[in-house]
Each structure stands twice: as C-alpha cells, then as structure tokens.
Design an enzyme around this catalytic site. Structure first.
Site, short mmCIF file in Angstrom:
data_model
loop_
_atom_site.label_atom_id
_atom_site.label_comp_id
_atom_site.label_asym_id
_atom_site.label_seq_id
_atom_site.Cartn_x
_atom_site.Cartn_y
_atom_site.Cartn_z
N GLU A 1 5.94 -2.42 -37.52
CA GLU A 1 7.15 -1.04 -37.66
C GLU A 1 8.06 -1.31 -37.37
O GLU A 1 8.18 -1.93 -36.28
CB GLU A 1 7.09 0.64 -37.14
CG GLU A 1 5.44 1.04 -37.94
CD GLU A 1 5.15 2.29 -37.40
OE1 GLU A 1 6.45 2.88 -36.17
OE2 GLU A 1 4.51 3.17 -37.22
N ASP B 1 13.28 10.02 -30.60
CA ASP B 1 13.51 8.55 -29.27
C ASP B 1 13.61 9.46 -28.34
O ASP B 1 14.86 9.27 -28.00
CB ASP B 1 14.07 7.41 -29.93
CG ASP B 1 13.40 7.54 -31.21
OD1 ASP B 1 11.82 7.16 -31.17
OD2 ASP B 1 14.63 6.57 -31.92
N TYR C 1 1.36 9.40 -39.47
CA TYR C 1 1.53 9.19 -38.63
C TYR C 1 1.57 10.19 -37.28
O TYR C 1 2.03 11.36 -37.77
CB TYR C 1 3.16 8.49 -37.60
CG TYR C 1 3.57 7.80 -36.95
CD1 TYR C 1 2.82 8.41 -35.84
CD2 TYR C 1 4.74 6.59 -36.79
CE1 TYR C 1 3.49 8.13 -34.40
CE2 TYR C 1 4.75 6.66 -35.15
CZ TYR C 1 4.31 6.63 -34.64
OH TYR C 1 4.82 6.29 -32.84
#
Length: 268
Positions: A49, A60, A175
């Site tokens: 990734e 994040d 994911y």
C-alpha cells in the site's frame, strides 16, 4: 482475474496469510521510495500500500500525518506517486501495488484520467479513504474497467447496510479497520476483530485485510487467525523515522521478514 485476486487465491491454496505494509510515497525522501518498496518485497510482503501524501489526512494519526508532511515538503504529488510505481515496475511486474489516499488529489486529476494513468503506471488497486461505497458505484466501475480493484474501508461502527454496499462494489480485498479512531492507535482487541469478521463474510467472499493497531509479530499473528491479511502502517513509519542514517532500507526489510515468518509459522 485481477493481480490481487490471483494473489489471494494463491495464498488460500497454500494456507498462507497476506502481509500488506503501508509506506507514504516520498517519505523519508522521494529518492528512497522505490528502494523501500523493493525491500518490502524482499522481506515477504504480499501487497504494497503506497500512501499518497495529503495535507489533511483525517483518518491518520500523528505518525502518518508526519510522513505526509515530510513528503509534501519534498513536493510529492499524486503524479509523483504514479511515477514511483512506474519505476518500481521496471524490476517488479508481479507484486500488487495499491494506492491509498484521499479524494482531493483524485478529484483534481479527474477520475477518468486517474484511472488511465494509474493503469499505465502499473497500479493494481486504489483505496480512497473518504469515498464511501454507497456513493462510489460509478467510480468503482471505472476502476474495474481499467483493471484496478476498488478497495473500501469497513469499521467496527459500519452498519449492516454499509457492509452490504461495500461487498457489492469492492474487489481485491476489503480493508477492515480494527478499531475506532485514527491510525497508530494501540488498543487492538483481537477478540473484537474475530467476532466481526464473520459478519462481513456473510455478505461477501472477498478477502478481508485488517489494519490499525498491528505493530509487531505477535499482533499480526493473532489477527491473522481470523483475517486473510494484515496491514501494518504506523509502525513502519516509526521504524523509518528511527532508523540510523543509511540503515532504513535494511531495517525495514528485517522487520517485514519477522512479520512474514510469524504469519507463516501458523501454517508451515
């Protein structure tokens, strides 16, 4: 059959689990990115990734935010990322590469042009963090026409409807974010992961990769009991931050090999 789908079929046939490391393109320096990608492969990565740096990476935590800031300081753009993939492909035609990032750079380039240029560069999958599956039917279709797997996130808070929507249009893998919060969190509960993954499998046979909170061989091995693959990101960025000068590539390869060995020890 896409390269990612073929990979997961091979992993399943051999009783192995996927290892999907994340690095930010351009961090710690753009000249190192392709070399780091090759180190990930040598260490035993299944898929890479490659993060597209963005100025407001809302999902994040501080570690990956710092990596984006460093890359942006070096002038790294979505176009730069595609060039890095193209360079990587000169020596590695087989390892799947997934671009992971946010909608803004894709929107600026335009989805049609992005699909075309990503395909030409050798990108195999794309995960746009802030593209919810229920709003991305056209985008996912355009990616698949280009031979690129559209990958979507699911989380502990995802409703049954959200799971069904993702299952309908995702390909390659799903994911699953193992916890609430941002990347780099440390309160991984493998029992929670093991209880939710079967609910996702009721809706789809697409492989499930689990990320967020996986930081070492023990946590990777524990998560792999229920997942098809594990994703490691923040721990890798910290490793690159802490590596002595000139040792980042070797440190990364060694770390990934430790994770690979732990995953394989379950199914020797």
């Amino acid at each position: 059959m896409s390269k990612i789908t073929a990979l997961f079929k091979e992993l399943k046939a051999t009783g192995k689990k996927g290892l999907i490391p994340f690095i930010t393109a351009g961090d710690p320096d753009p000249s190192m990115t392709v070399e780091l990608m090759h180190a990930l492969v040598r260490g035993g990565s299944s898929v890479i990734e490659l993060g597209v740096p963005f100025s407001d990476p809302m999902a994040d935590g501080p570690v990956i935010q710092r990596s984006s800031e460093r890359a942006l300081t070096h002038g790294v753009t979505l176009h730069s990322c595609l060039e890095m993939v193209k360079e990587f492909r000169k020596k590695d035609a087989n390892t799947p590469v997934v671009l992971m990032g946010y909608a803004n750079p894709v929107e600026q380039m335009g989805a049609e042009r992005f699909a075309s240029e990503a395909k030409a560069a050798g990108v195999d999958g794309v995960l746009v963090v802030d593209y919810p599956p229920e709003e991305c039917v056209d985008f996912a279709a355009r990616m698949r026409v280009a031979g690129i797997d559209p990958i979507f996130l699911l989380a502990p808070t995802s409703s049954h409807e959200r799971i069904k929507e993702a299952a309908k249009i995702a390909s390659g893998y799903i994911y699953y974010v193992s916890m609430r919060g941002v990347t780099g969190a440390s309160h991984l509960n493998t029992q929670d992961v093991a209880s939710i993954i079967p609910k996702i499998r009721e809706e789809t046979d697409i492989p499930i990769a689990v990320g967020f909170g996986i930081s070492d061989a023990a946590s990777a091995k524990a998560v792999s009991n229920s997942a098809d693959a594990v994703v490691i990101g923040s721990r890798i960025i910290r490793l690159l931050e802490d590596a002595p000068p000139g040792q980042a590539v070797q440190s990364l390869e060694t770390f990934i090999r430790e994770i690979r060995d732990a995953l394989d020890s379950q199914n020797p």
